[in-house]
Design a protein around this motif. Sequence first.
Motif, short mmCIF file in Angstrom:
data_model
loop_
_atom_site.label_atom_id
_atom_site.label_comp_id
_atom_site.label_asym_id
_atom_site.label_seq_id
_atom_site.Cartn_x
_atom_site.Cartn_y
_atom_site.Cartn_z
N HIS A 19 13.62 -7.04 3.88
CA HIS A 19 13.38 -8.03 4.80
C HIS A 19 12.87 -9.18 4.21
O HIS A 19 12.71 -9.37 2.81
N SER A 21 10.16 -12.72 4.89
CA SER A 21 9.06 -12.92 5.85
C SER A 21 9.01 -14.47 5.90
O SER A 21 9.27 -14.97 4.98
N TYR A 39 10.24 -8.44 16.34
CA TYR A 39 9.97 -8.36 14.93
C TYR A 39 8.66 -7.86 14.57
O TYR A 39 7.81 -7.97 15.43
N GLU A 40 8.66 -7.14 13.32
CA GLU A 40 7.58 -6.81 12.84
C GLU A 40 6.45 -8.03 12.47
O GLU A 40 6.95 -8.87 11.88
N ILE A 46 5.96 -13.01 10.01
CA ILE A 46 6.97 -12.61 10.73
C ILE A 46 8.10 -11.99 9.63
O ILE A 46 8.65 -12.89 8.97
N ARG A 47 8.20 -10.58 10.01
CA ARG A 47 9.29 -9.95 9.22
C ARG A 47 10.77 -9.97 9.85
O ARG A 47 10.65 -9.39 10.91
N PHE A 48 11.70 -10.57 9.32
CA PHE A 48 13.00 -10.58 9.73
C PHE A 48 13.65 -9.44 8.76
O PHE A 48 13.86 -9.50 7.56
#
Length: 95
Positions: A19, A21, A39-40, A46-48
């Motif tokens: 990912h 971030s 998203y996490e 914010i993790r994409f």
Amino acid sequence: MPTFKLHGILAWYAPFKKHYSLFVRPQFMEPFKEELKPYELSKSAIRFPLSHPVPVDLIKKIVQYAATENMAKDQLKSSKKKWKCSVSKNMKSRE
């Protein structure tokens, strides 16, 4: 980490194995709670996932919001400094 600044920090980012971030101050994420649900998230990250397209429009909105908030905060600081300066000048002129 690469950082974008305008009247303070807007966002910074970093790539990871699965990912990438985007990091922002928590108050900049708050207005986008609904849009960030897929998203996490952590306190400021914010993790994409790499397997999905980059949500450019969402990132743009978050960074624009951060810029607006930073500019407002900076303008408030400036007006307080001007007020303090004029008060102290008035106090000195009375002496």
